[in-house]
Design a protein around this motif. Structure first.
Motif, PDB file in Angstrom:
ATOM      1  N   THR A 291       8.988  19.970 -27.398  1.00  0.00           N
ATOM      2  CA  THR A 291       7.628  20.464 -27.166  1.00  0.00           C
ATOM      3  C   THR A 291       6.597  19.341 -27.231  1.00  0.00           C
ATOM      4  O   THR A 291       5.400  19.603 -27.211  1.00  0.00           O
ATOM      5  N   SER A 292       7.054  18.116 -27.291  1.00  0.00           N
ATOM      6  CA  SER A 292       6.137  16.974 -27.336  1.00  0.00           C
ATOM      7  C   SER A 292       5.543  16.709 -25.957  1.00  0.00           C
ATOM      8  O   SER A 292       6.141  17.047 -24.930  1.00  0.00           O
ATOM      9  N   PHE A 293       4.374  16.091 -25.942  1.00  0.00           N
ATOM     10  CA  PHE A 293       3.856  15.563 -24.686  1.00  0.00           C
ATOM     11  C   PHE A 293       4.692  14.346 -24.308  1.00  0.00           C
ATOM     12  O   PHE A 293       5.154  13.604 -25.178  1.00  0.00           O
ATOM     13  N   TYR A 294       4.832  14.134 -23.001  1.00  0.00           N
ATOM     14  CA  TYR A 294       5.728  13.057 -22.579  1.00  0.00           C
ATOM     15  C   TYR A 294       5.275  11.694 -23.099  1.00  0.00           C
ATOM     16  O   TYR A 294       6.106  10.882 -23.526  1.00  0.00           O
ATOM     17  N   HIS A 295       3.972  11.422 -23.072  1.00  0.00           N
ATOM     18  CA  HIS A 295       3.519  10.094 -23.497  1.00  0.00           C
ATOM     19  C   HIS A 295       3.789   9.847 -24.980  1.00  0.00           C
ATOM     20  O   HIS A 295       3.814   8.698 -25.424  1.00  0.00           O
ATOM     21  N   ASP A 296       3.998  10.920 -25.757  1.00  0.00           N
ATOM     22  CA  ASP A 296       4.386  10.751 -27.161  1.00  0.00           C
ATOM     23  C   ASP A 296       5.901  10.621 -27.317  1.00  0.00           C
ATOM     24  O   ASP A 296       6.387  10.086 -28.314  1.00  0.00           O
ATOM     25  N   TYR A 297       6.640  11.115 -26.320  1.00  0.00           N
ATOM     26  CA  TYR A 297       8.106  11.149 -26.381  1.00  0.00           C
ATOM     27  C   TYR A 297       8.731   9.975 -25.626  1.00  0.00           C
ATOM     28  O   TYR A 297       9.926   9.719 -25.733  1.00  0.00           O
ATOM     29  N   HIS A 298       7.913   9.266 -24.878  1.00  0.00           N
ATOM     30  CA  HIS A 298       8.376   8.235 -23.947  1.00  0.00           C
ATOM     31  C   HIS A 298       9.236   7.161 -24.618  1.00  0.00           C
ATOM     32  O   HIS A 298      10.318   6.816 -24.131  1.00  0.00           O
ATOM     33  N   ASP A 299       8.771   6.631 -25.733  1.00  0.00           N
ATOM     34  CA  ASP A 299       9.456   5.500 -26.364  1.00  0.00           C
ATOM     35  C   ASP A 299      10.864   5.847 -26.826  1.00  0.00           C
ATOM     36  O   ASP A 299      11.735   4.968 -26.904  1.00  0.00           O
ATOM     37  N   SER A 300      11.120   7.116 -27.127  1.00  0.00           N
ATOM     38  CA  SER A 300      12.454   7.507 -27.597  1.00  0.00           C
ATOM     39  C   SER A 300      13.464   7.597 -26.457  1.00  0.00           C
ATOM     40  O   SER A 300      14.659   7.774 -26.704  1.00  0.00           O
ATOM     41  N   LEU A 301      12.997   7.467 -25.213  1.00  0.00           N
ATOM     42  CA  LEU A 301      13.881   7.596 -24.051  1.00  0.00           C
ATOM     43  C   LEU A 301      14.223   6.256 -23.415  1.00  0.00           C
ATOM     44  O   LEU A 301      15.051   6.204 -22.509  1.00  0.00           O
ATOM     45  N   THR A 302      13.582   5.203 -23.834  1.00  0.00           N
ATOM     46  CA  THR A 302      13.825   3.889 -23.237  1.00  0.00           C
ATOM     47  C   THR A 302      15.236   3.404 -23.564  1.00  0.00           C
ATOM     48  O   THR A 302      15.824   3.820 -24.581  1.00  0.00           O
ATOM     49  N   PRO A 303      15.832   2.536 -22.718  1.00  0.00           N
ATOM     50  CA  PRO A 303      15.283   1.971 -21.480  1.00  0.00           C
ATOM     51  C   PRO A 303      15.496   2.909 -20.287  1.00  0.00           C
ATOM     52  O   PRO A 303      16.325   3.820 -20.344  1.00  0.00           O
TER      53      PRO A 303
END
Length: 429
Positions: A328-340
């Protein structure tokens, strides 16, 4: 041994035929597994009347009981407030609370009344009073709104009518030597082996369920409707070629069991709403269309339904080829956990996101452009899509976004897939 197809005898016709006999007949469903050259299993269903087989009067076999539908096919239209189904009556109340009368909205006065008067032709609450309804009646009908709501009304009641929904008998694996045509819904249903659908209502039911997964498939599939002659730009061809390099491995074994797994294709659905609410087996159609590909689908956004409900898990390995994650997070808050990120294995989908309606997407788009991956955006209709495109181009002209369009705007109004209406792709440079 080459495989063959067997026509399925229409159940309703068979039932009428069985009524000729005074004694009860039975219909038995037999499943046969036939292997073709590629070891693909084909499920062939035949329906056989056993009157000639079981003729003894003392037979213990009993006729199959058929539950009588709650509503008949000629009694599907009901006003929402008087619907026999509680959830549709609740929908009427929700519209009355959150809706707006179009006549009141067009007036300058501060009072904006809620729609409580139900249109007698479509059954939906559309205006605050009979007076405003009569004032706006011609516009309501001529715009096509009334006819569309009428269809929606009957479709919703049909889904709850209790009849046997044979159109939801979806096919499973696709034979490897049978190609799928994804030019439009009719060709897709036919080449994919769906049950024959004799009316538009059945097509609407099935396409409503499959809109999101088949929209994704139509873009990723090598025989999808989008190519260099149909809206796809040179940059778009490069992006899809990169993804298809992984989706379609160079060395393919005719035996799926011996095929080496490919890299996982990550599909990110941002601003997920109804997409995250679909039964997971609906997304299995992706696995059937891409039998050698492993997918991980992320539903990201504050309205991602399973993520909001503690009874639902936040992750599911649904099949060996298909897994899901909800947040339920906004993507810009969840982005770093998906890198690279990798343009060869990662792709983003924003289904009717409303970028032009709110500023909450700005930070997300900035993060998306940093990934260098393809981003597909859809609209509810032509007008909605063009407003999304204009909002993105406006910020691009100001230098806030650096991007390339991968899929040109669609000029035609009739789209092959509901959610594919005027899909656009943005790619950071």
């Amino acid at each position: 041994m080459s495989f063959f197809k067997c026509r399925v005898l229409n159940i309703s016709r068979l039932n009428r035929l069985n009524k000729i006999f005074l004694n009860s007949s039975m219909i038995v469903r037999h499943n046969f597994l036939v292997r073709n050259n590629f070891n693909t299993r084909l499920n062939i269903r035949t329906y056989i009347s056993l009157k000639s087989i079981f003729s003894r009067q003392n037979s213990t076999l009993k006729p199959i009981s058929i539950t009588k539908p709650i509503l008949s096919q000629d009694n599907l239209f009901h006003s929402l407030s008087e619907s026999p189904f509680e959830d549709l009556r609740h929908r009427y109340k929700q519209i009355c609370v959150y809706g707006s009368c179009p006549v009141c909205l067009s007036q300058d006065n501060e009072v904006k009344n809620k729609p409580k008067y139900e249109c007698p032709d479509c059954g939906y609450p559309t205006h605050c009073s009979l007076e405003h309804y009569l004032q706006d009646k011609e516009q309501h009908k001529n715009s096509g709104t009334c006819s569309m709501l009428r269809l929606a009304n009957e479709d919703e009641h049909d889904l709850r009518s209790g009849r046997t929904m044979i159109e939801f008998d979806f096919p499973s694996s696709q034979p490897l030597d049978e190609q799928v045509n994804m030019l439009n819904w009719d060709l897709f249903f036919y080449t994919r082996g769906f049950p024959s659908m004799d009316n538009d209502r059945s097509v609407r039911h099935v396409s409503k369920l499959l809109t999101y997964p088949i929209t994704i498939a139509s873009i990723l599939h090598e025989y999808g409707p989008y190519n260099i002659k149909n809206r796809l730009t040179d940059e778009g061809l490069k992006s899809l070629t990169a993804l298809r390099t992984i989706i379609y491995p160079k060395i393919i074994s005719h035996d799926i069991k011996t095929q080496k797994p490919t890299e996982i294709i990550r599909i990110f659905v941002l601003g997920a709403r109804a997409e995250s609410l679909l039964p997971l087996h609906i997304y299995s159609q992706l696995s059937y269309l891409f039998p050698f590909t492993y997918f991980h689908i992320y539903f990201i956004g504050p309205e991602s339904i399973p993520g909001n409900n503690k009874k639902f898990p936040t992750h599911s390995n649904y099949t060996p080829q298909l897994s899901f994650t909800w947040t339920t997070s906004f993507y810009h808050d969840y982005h770093d956990s998906l890198t690279p990120f990798d343009p060869y294995t990662d792709v983003f989908f924003l289904f009717s996101p409303g970028i032009s309606q709110t500023n909450t997407w700005h930070d997300t788009i900035i993060k998306l452009l940093q990934t260098k991956c393809a981003i597909f955006i859809t609209g509810f209709d032509q007008e909605d899509l063009h407003s999304e495109v204009s909002a993105i181009e406006e910020k691009g002209e100001k230098g806030e976004y650096e991007l390339d369009w991968l899929l040109r705007p669609e000029e035609k109004k009739n789209q092959p897939y509901l959610a594919t209406a005027c899909v656009h792709t943005i790619l950071s440079q």
